[in-house]
Design a protein around this motif. Structure first.
Motif, PDB file in Angstrom:
ATOM      1  N   PRO A   3     -17.232  -0.191  -0.717  1.00 46.46           N
ATOM      2  CA  PRO A   3     -16.257   0.869   0.039  1.00 46.46           C
ATOM      3  C   PRO A   3     -14.975  -0.032   0.458  1.00 46.46           C
ATOM      4  N   TYR A   4     -15.394  -1.171   1.036  1.00 50.51           N
ATOM      5  CA  TYR A   4     -14.011  -1.675   1.677  1.00 50.51           C
ATOM      6  C   TYR A   4     -13.305  -2.545   0.688  1.00 50.51           C
ATOM      7  N   HIS A   5     -13.871  -2.887  -0.548  1.00 52.73           N
ATOM      8  CA  HIS A   5     -12.995  -3.136  -1.662  1.00 52.73           C
ATOM      9  C   HIS A   5     -12.115  -2.070  -2.048  1.00 52.73           C
ATOM     10  N   LEU A   6     -12.654  -0.843  -2.219  1.00 52.43           N
ATOM     11  CA  LEU A   6     -11.736   0.581  -2.472  1.00 52.43           C
ATOM     12  C   LEU A   6     -10.765   0.565  -1.364  1.00 52.43           C
ATOM     13  N   ILE A   7     -11.063   0.228  -0.043  1.00 50.81           N
ATOM     14  CA  ILE A   7      -9.978   0.531   0.960  1.00 50.81           C
ATOM     15  C   ILE A   7      -9.053  -0.390   0.688  1.00 50.81           C
ATOM     16  N   ALA A   8      -9.284  -1.586   0.596  1.00 50.04           N
ATOM     17  CA  ALA A   8      -8.261  -2.617   0.606  1.00 50.04           C
ATOM     18  C   ALA A   8      -7.371  -2.451  -0.543  1.00 50.04           C
ATOM     19  N   ALA A   9      -8.029  -2.235  -1.911  1.00 48.96           N
ATOM     20  CA  ALA A   9      -7.500  -2.064  -3.035  1.00 48.96           C
ATOM     21  C   ALA A   9      -6.326  -0.822  -3.049  1.00 48.96           C
ATOM     22  N   GLY A  10      -6.853   0.240  -2.293  1.00 47.81           N
ATOM     23  CA  GLY A  10      -6.071   1.281  -2.285  1.00 47.81           C
ATOM     24  C   GLY A  10      -4.832   1.119  -1.287  1.00 47.81           C
ATOM     25  N   ILE A  11      -5.014   0.400  -0.092  1.00 47.89           N
ATOM     26  CA  ILE A  11      -3.839   0.279   0.576  1.00 47.89           C
ATOM     27  C   ILE A  11      -2.771  -0.666  -0.119  1.00 47.89           C
ATOM     28  N   VAL A  12      -3.186  -1.769  -0.869  1.00 46.13           N
ATOM     29  CA  VAL A  12      -2.276  -2.651  -1.602  1.00 46.13           C
ATOM     30  C   VAL A  12      -1.744  -1.789  -2.663  1.00 46.13           C
ATOM     31  N   GLY A  13      -2.270  -1.035  -3.406  1.00 45.46           N
ATOM     32  CA  GLY A  13      -1.559   0.074  -4.329  1.00 45.46           C
ATOM     33  C   GLY A  13      -0.757   0.847  -3.922  1.00 45.46           C
ATOM     34  N   VAL A  14      -1.085   1.550  -2.692  1.00 41.68           N
ATOM     35  CA  VAL A  14       0.052   2.312  -1.713  1.00 41.68           C
ATOM     36  C   VAL A  14       1.275   1.656  -1.770  1.00 41.68           C
ATOM     37  N   PHE A  15       1.044   0.500  -0.938  1.00 44.29           N
ATOM     38  CA  PHE A  15       2.451  -0.353  -0.856  1.00 44.29           C
ATOM     39  C   PHE A  15       3.130  -0.870  -2.157  1.00 44.29           C
ATOM     40  N   ILE A  16       2.444  -1.109  -3.133  1.00 40.42           N
ATOM     41  CA  ILE A  16       3.172  -1.488  -4.514  1.00 40.42           C
ATOM     42  C   ILE A  16       3.614  -0.294  -4.903  1.00 40.42           C
ATOM     43  N   LEU A  17       3.286   1.026  -4.968  1.00 37.45           N
ATOM     44  CA  LEU A  17       3.668   2.217  -5.561  1.00 37.45           C
ATOM     45  C   LEU A  17       4.975   2.640  -4.607  1.00 37.45           C
ATOM     46  N   ILE A  18       4.986   2.473  -3.357  1.00 40.45           N
ATOM     47  CA  ILE A  18       6.003   2.626  -2.486  1.00 40.45           C
ATOM     48  C   ILE A  18       7.450   1.401  -2.704  1.00 40.45           C
ATOM     49  N   GLY A  19       6.973   0.430  -2.935  1.00 41.80           N
ATOM     50  CA  GLY A  19       7.701  -0.641  -3.400  1.00 41.80           C
ATOM     51  C   GLY A  19       8.467  -0.381  -4.490  1.00 41.80           C
ATOM     52  N   ILE A  20       7.788  -0.152  -5.669  1.00 43.32           N
ATOM     53  CA  ILE A  20       8.382   0.436  -6.900  1.00 43.32           C
ATOM     54  C   ILE A  20       9.380   1.578  -6.755  1.00 43.32           C
ATOM     55  N   LEU A  21       8.903   2.569  -6.159  1.00 47.58           N
ATOM     56  CA  LEU A  21       9.601   3.770  -5.994  1.00 47.58           C
ATOM     57  C   LEU A  21      10.884   3.486  -5.330  1.00 47.58           C
ATOM     58  N   MET A  22      11.114   2.557  -4.218  1.00 46.23           N
ATOM     59  CA  MET A  22      12.252   2.102  -3.604  1.00 46.23           C
ATOM     60  C   MET A  22      13.058   1.424  -4.542  1.00 46.23           C
ATOM     61  N   LEU A  23      12.529   0.554  -5.381  1.00 45.84           N
ATOM     62  CA  LEU A  23      13.338  -0.309  -6.338  1.00 45.84           C
ATOM     63  C   LEU A  23      14.008   0.796  -7.382  1.00 45.84           C
ATOM     64  N   VAL A  24      13.251   1.959  -7.994  1.00 47.64           N
ATOM     65  CA  VAL A  24      13.937   2.964  -8.763  1.00 47.64           C
ATOM     66  C   VAL A  24      14.983   3.529  -8.114  1.00 47.64           C
ATOM     67  N   VAL A  25      14.700   3.977  -7.035  1.00 45.12           N
ATOM     68  CA  VAL A  25      15.795   4.690  -6.144  1.00 45.12           C
ATOM     69  C   VAL A  25      16.925   3.954  -5.816  1.00 45.12           C
ATOM     70  N   LYS A  26      16.681   2.600  -5.377  1.00 40.88           N
ATOM     71  CA  LYS A  26      17.918   1.835  -5.017  1.00 40.88           C
ATOM     72  C   LYS A  26      18.482   1.643  -6.286  1.00 40.88           C
TER      73      LYS A  26
END
Length: 72
Positions: free
Chosen positions: A44-67
Protein backbone atom coordinates in the motif's frame (compact mmCIF):
# COMPACT_ATOMS: atom_id res chain seq x y z
CA UNK A 1 0.41 -21.58 8.44
CA UNK A 2 1.11 -18.36 6.68
CA UNK A 3 -1.23 -16.21 4.68
CA UNK A 4 -0.81 -16.74 0.88
CA UNK A 5 -1.60 -13.08 0.19
CA UNK A 6 1.23 -11.97 2.47
CA UNK A 7 3.63 -14.45 0.86
CA UNK A 8 2.68 -13.23 -2.61
CA UNK A 9 3.00 -9.60 -1.55
CA UNK A 10 6.46 -10.19 -0.08
CA UNK A 11 7.63 -12.21 -3.08
CA UNK A 12 6.63 -9.82 -5.90
CA UNK A 13 6.41 -6.34 -4.47
CA UNK A 14 8.98 -4.12 -6.10
CA UNK A 15 8.50 -0.39 -6.38
CA UNK A 16 8.88 -0.53 -10.17
CA UNK A 17 6.07 -3.07 -10.44
CA UNK A 18 3.94 -0.61 -8.48
CA UNK A 19 4.92 2.28 -10.76
CA UNK A 20 3.96 0.18 -13.77
CA UNK A 21 0.58 -0.70 -12.24
CA UNK A 22 -0.12 2.93 -11.35
CA UNK A 23 0.86 4.11 -14.86
CA UNK A 24 -1.54 1.62 -16.45
CA UNK A 25 -4.23 2.71 -14.02
CA UNK A 26 -3.74 6.38 -14.97
CA UNK A 27 -4.30 5.41 -18.59
CA UNK A 28 -7.40 3.46 -17.61
CA UNK A 29 -6.58 0.33 -19.56
CA UNK A 30 -5.99 -2.15 -16.73
CA UNK A 31 -7.61 -5.59 -17.02
CA UNK A 32 -9.74 -6.83 -14.15
CA UNK A 33 -7.63 -9.95 -13.63
CA UNK A 34 -4.37 -7.98 -13.51
CA UNK A 35 -5.97 -5.46 -11.17
CA UNK A 36 -6.92 -8.25 -8.75
CA UNK A 37 -3.38 -9.66 -8.91
CA UNK A 38 -1.97 -6.21 -8.15
CA UNK A 39 -4.20 -5.82 -5.10
CA UNK A 40 -2.73 -8.96 -3.56
CA UNK A 41 0.84 -8.32 -4.66
CA UNK A 42 1.65 -4.63 -4.20
CA UNK A 43 2.39 -2.82 -0.97
CA UNK A 44 0.00 0.00 0.00
CA UNK A 45 2.71 2.55 0.79
CA UNK A 46 4.29 1.91 -2.62
CA UNK A 47 0.90 2.56 -4.23
CA UNK A 48 0.46 5.82 -2.32
CA UNK A 49 3.96 7.06 -3.17
CA UNK A 50 3.68 6.09 -6.84
CA UNK A 51 0.22 7.66 -7.07
CA UNK A 52 1.40 10.96 -5.61
CA UNK A 53 4.42 11.06 -7.93
CA UNK A 54 2.16 10.16 -10.86
CA UNK A 55 -0.22 13.00 -10.04
CA UNK A 56 2.63 15.52 -9.97
CA UNK A 57 3.97 14.23 -13.28
CA UNK A 58 0.50 14.41 -14.85
CA UNK A 59 -0.02 17.96 -13.59
CA UNK A 60 3.42 18.96 -14.90
CA UNK A 61 2.67 17.52 -18.34
CA UNK A 62 -0.70 19.28 -18.46
CA UNK A 63 0.92 22.58 -17.48
CA UNK A 64 3.51 22.19 -20.25
CA UNK A 65 0.82 21.41 -22.83
CA UNK A 66 -1.24 24.45 -21.76
CA UNK A 67 1.84 26.69 -21.79
CA UNK A 68 2.72 25.48 -25.28
CA UNK A 69 -0.87 25.93 -26.53
CA UNK A 70 -1.17 29.45 -25.13
CA UNK A 71 2.19 30.62 -26.51
CA UNK A 72 1.48 29.41 -30.06
Amino acid sequence: MSDPVVQTREKNSSFWATVKAVAWSFLGIRRGKEFQEDIGRLKPYHLIAAGIVGVFILIGILMLVVKFAVSA
